[in-house]
Design a protein around this motif. Structure first.
Motif, mmCIF file in Angstrom:
data_model
loop_
_atom_site.group_PDB
_atom_site.id
_atom_site.type_symbol
_atom_site.label_atom_id
_atom_site.label_comp_id
_atom_site.label_asym_id
_atom_site.label_seq_id
_atom_site.Cartn_x
_atom_site.Cartn_y
_atom_site.Cartn_z
ATOM 1 N N ARG A 1 0.786 -1.237 0.000
ATOM 2 C CA ARG A 1 0.000 0.000 0.000
ATOM 3 C C ARG A 1 0.813 1.280 0.000
ATOM 4 O O ARG A 1 0.295 2.334 -0.363
ATOM 5 C CB ARG A 1 -0.909 0.028 1.225
ATOM 6 N N ASN A 2 2.048 1.234 0.470
ATOM 7 C CA ASN A 2 2.800 2.463 0.723
ATOM 8 C C ASN A 2 4.245 2.391 0.261
ATOM 9 O O ASN A 2 4.821 1.311 0.168
ATOM 10 C CB ASN A 2 2.847 2.736 2.237
ATOM 11 N N TYR B 1 5.295 6.925 5.900
ATOM 12 C CA TYR B 1 4.558 6.223 4.849
ATOM 13 C C TYR B 1 3.912 7.200 3.873
ATOM 14 O O TYR B 1 3.336 8.201 4.286
ATOM 15 C CB TYR B 1 3.484 5.339 5.495
ATOM 16 N N THR C 1 1.751 7.437 -0.177
ATOM 17 C CA THR C 1 1.034 6.669 -1.206
ATOM 18 C C THR C 1 1.695 6.768 -2.571
ATOM 19 O O THR C 1 1.435 5.929 -3.426
ATOM 20 C CB THR C 1 -0.432 7.113 -1.303
#
Length: 88
Positions: free
Chosen positions: A15-16, A37, A39
């Motif tokens: 996801r990151n 983190y 995106t």
């Protein structure tokens, strides 16, 4: 893991993109301290530039606003050039 600066690295999970400083820990191998983190890789790189600048100010490698602006422009240009192949 991808090295962004002398001591900043980026890795990823499903996801990151994760930015942090890696350290060798006895019995644990390589671990990432204080991970952040993001995106997108672009966000991760902007953060890495910011951290690199903060570190240089803290270590008195940058002591004037002029030096700060020059180093910020240099780092941004360096990372933009590195990311160009990814945007094609």
């Amino acid at each position: 893991m991808i090295q962004l600066t002398d001591n900043l690295f980026v890795t990823a999970d499903e996801r990151n993109y994760i930015v942090g400083i890696t350290r060798q820990r006895a019995g644990r191998g390589i671990v990432m301290d204080s991970p952040s983190y993001f995106t997108t890789m672009s966000q991760a790189v902007r953060y890495a530039v910011s951290l690199a600048l903060k570190e240089r100010v803290a270590n008195d490698q940058i002591t004037t606003l002029h030096q700060f602006v020059e180093e910020q422009e240099r780092l941004q240009a360096e990372f933009i050039k590195k990311l160009e192949p990814l945007e094609g």
